[in-house]
Design an enzyme around this catalytic site. Structure first.
Site, PDB file in Angstrom:
ATOM      1  N   GLU A   1       0.825  -1.211   0.000  1.00 52.32           N
ATOM      2  CA  GLU A   1       0.000   0.000   0.000  1.00 52.32           C
ATOM      3  C   GLU A   1       0.858   1.260   0.000  1.00 52.32           C
ATOM      4  O   GLU A   1       2.046   1.228   0.327  1.00 52.32           O
ATOM      5  CB  GLU A   1      -0.960   0.019   1.200  1.00 52.32           C
TER       6      GLU A   1
ATOM      7  N   LYS B   1      -3.412  -1.285  15.638  1.00 54.77           N
ATOM      8  CA  LYS B   1      -2.742  -0.545  16.702  1.00 54.77           C
ATOM      9  C   LYS B   1      -3.631  -0.405  17.919  1.00 54.77           C
ATOM     10  O   LYS B   1      -4.853  -0.313  17.815  1.00 54.77           O
ATOM     11  CB  LYS B   1      -2.376   0.841  16.197  1.00 54.77           C
TER      12      LYS B   1
HETATM   13  N1  PSU Z   1      -2.544   1.577  10.596  1.00 57.73           N
HETATM   14  C1  PSU Z   1      -1.209   1.567  10.719  1.00 57.73           C
HETATM   15  N2  PSU Z   1      -0.446   2.243   9.817  1.00 57.73           N
HETATM   16  C2  PSU Z   1      -1.010   2.903   8.759  1.00 57.73           C
HETATM   17  C3  PSU Z   1      -2.419   2.870   8.630  1.00 57.73           C
HETATM   18  C4  PSU Z   1      -3.138   2.188   9.562  1.00 57.73           C
HETATM   19  O1  PSU Z   1      -0.700   0.974  11.644  1.00 57.73           O
HETATM   20  O2  PSU Z   1      -0.281   3.503   7.951  1.00 57.73           O
HETATM   21  C5  PSU Z   1      -3.070   3.501   7.439  1.00 57.73           C
HETATM   22  C6  PSU Z   1      -3.464   2.422   6.434  1.00 57.73           C
HETATM   23  O3  PSU Z   1      -3.280   2.928   5.137  1.00 57.73           O
HETATM   24  C7  PSU Z   1      -4.928   2.194   6.721  1.00 57.73           C
HETATM   25  C8  PSU Z   1      -5.366   3.604   7.090  1.00 57.73           C
HETATM   26  O4  PSU Z   1      -5.641   1.684   5.631  1.00 57.73           O
HETATM   27  O5  PSU Z   1      -4.285   4.125   7.827  1.00 57.73           O
HETATM   28  C9  PSU Z   1      -6.634   3.589   7.900  1.00 57.73           C
HETATM   29  O6  PSU Z   1      -7.077   4.888   8.056  1.00 57.73           O
HETATM   30  P1  PSU Z   1      -8.555   5.154   8.649  1.00 57.73           P
HETATM   31  O7  PSU Z   1      -8.447   4.779  10.091  1.00 57.73           O
HETATM   32  O8  PSU Z   1      -8.802   6.625   8.449  1.00 57.73           O
HETATM   33  O9  PSU Z   1      -9.470   4.308   7.855  1.00 57.73           O
END
Ligand code: PSU
Ligand code: MN
Length: 305
Positions: free
Chosen positions: A25, A158
């Site tokens: 990604e 996380k």
């Molecule tokens: N969790 C991580 N590192 C990241 C992300 C999530 O530990 O870089 C990034 C990923 O790209 C994930 C996005 O798809 O954040 C999720 O964001 P949101 O919570 O706004 O959906």
């Protein structure tokens, strides 16, 4: 009709010949890691795969076109340009406007699935945010994985998120979750979250068999492989807990909302940990990329049988 996405020659060739391919990604590069380490990391993740005969397919939207597999210039662009964070719902808009975006797990898994790339490595998944019962803030990563037939290797989610709530939602969405040699779901920087999952798998070959069975059943969901960092490499739990609480309090105090929450917490935590969380973050991603490469190899071997 314009082409909905472009597959690089290297990725197309590998797919056509049944060779292993792993999707990577771009939001983790543009919004999850600080410059200039993010560019080094993007190149390193690709190199780990290339060194083991696996074709990397880093995914991003460049000038409106979703790309499955980037050249060196594309990799540099996701690391250095201020690109928007693009989830699945943003894809048609970026496309019509001709602008670039770094794809989240949700958008990357969606595009990988469309292109026929079956294995995807990331760091941590998005999930249910703390307080989601009031804010409804649940990452589209979860609902997308219920639609994209892709196996995602991640070190869980996380601890900034509601881990138990995330596992409940994945159950509702019927997304299989397997632990790699564990039933203790990892919490990204920490080897164990304390939340138990039902199943563990012991080898890449076993995961490939789960994928084959999933295909045969035709349900179409993705599969999550929760791959914990070995405990000697995890972040020190006391420091982790302290910095985490500080980060959540700061996000609250600054009124950070919506899609800005995850990038804010990640960058705050890197600063507040003096860079320690970043080193662990990179180890996690490397560990996931390696396992994803092995799964892609096992998947190719099974498909050849
Ligand atoms: N969790 C991580 N590192 C990241 C992300 C999530 O530990 O870089 C990034 C990923 O790209 C994930 C996005 O798809 O954040 C999720 O964001 P949101 O919570 O706004 O959906
Ligand atoms: Mn959100």
């Amino acid at each position: 009709m314009p082409q909905p996405f472009l597959v690089s020659d290297a990725v197309a060739d590998a797919l056509q010949h049944g060779r292993p391919v792993v999707a990577l990604e771009s939001t983790i590069i543009s919004h999850g890691l600080p410059r200039p380490r993010n560019l080094e990391a993007a190149k390193e993740f690709e190199q780990i795969l290339l060194d083991t005969g696996v074709t990397p397919a880093t995914i991003a939207v460049l000038d409106g076109i979703p790309r499955i597999g980037l050249d060196a210039d594309g990799v540099a662009r996701i690391a250095n340009e201020d690109m928007v964070k693009a989830s699945v719902r943003d894809l048609p808009i970026l496309s019509a406007k001709g602008i670039s975006g770094a794809t989240t797990v949700a958008a990357t898994a969606y595009l990988a699935g469309k292109a026929g790339v079956r294995v995807f490595a990331t760091g941590g998944l998005g999930g249910v945010h703390r307080g989601a019962n009031a804010t409804f803030d649940e990452s589209a990563d979860l609902s997308s994985l219920a639609l994209a037939g892709v196996t995602v290797v991640a070190a869980g989610v996380k601890s900034v998120l509601d881990i138990a709530g995330t596992l409940e939602r994945l159950e509702t969405l019927s997304v299989p979750v397997v632990g790699y040699r564990t039933t203790n779901f990892p919490s990204f920087w920490l080897t164990e979250s304390g939340e138990q999952i039902d199943w563990s798998v012991e080898s890449p070959a076993e995961i490939a068999r789960v994928m084959r069975s999933q295909d045969a059943l035709g349900h179409g969901q993705g599969i999550i492989v929760a791959n914990p960092l070995p405990s000697d490499l995890q972040w020190e739990p006391e420091e982790h807990d302290r910095v985490l609480l500080e980060a959540l309090a700061e996000a609250d105090a600054q009124g950070i909302r919506g899609k800005a929450v995850t990038p804010f917490l990640l960058s705050y935590i890197v600063g507040a940990s003096g860079g320690r969380s970043l080193e662990v973050n990179l180890d996690i991603a490397r560990n996931n990329v390696r396992l994803a490469g092995e799964i892609a190899g096992a998947w190719s071997a099974l498909a050849r049988e």
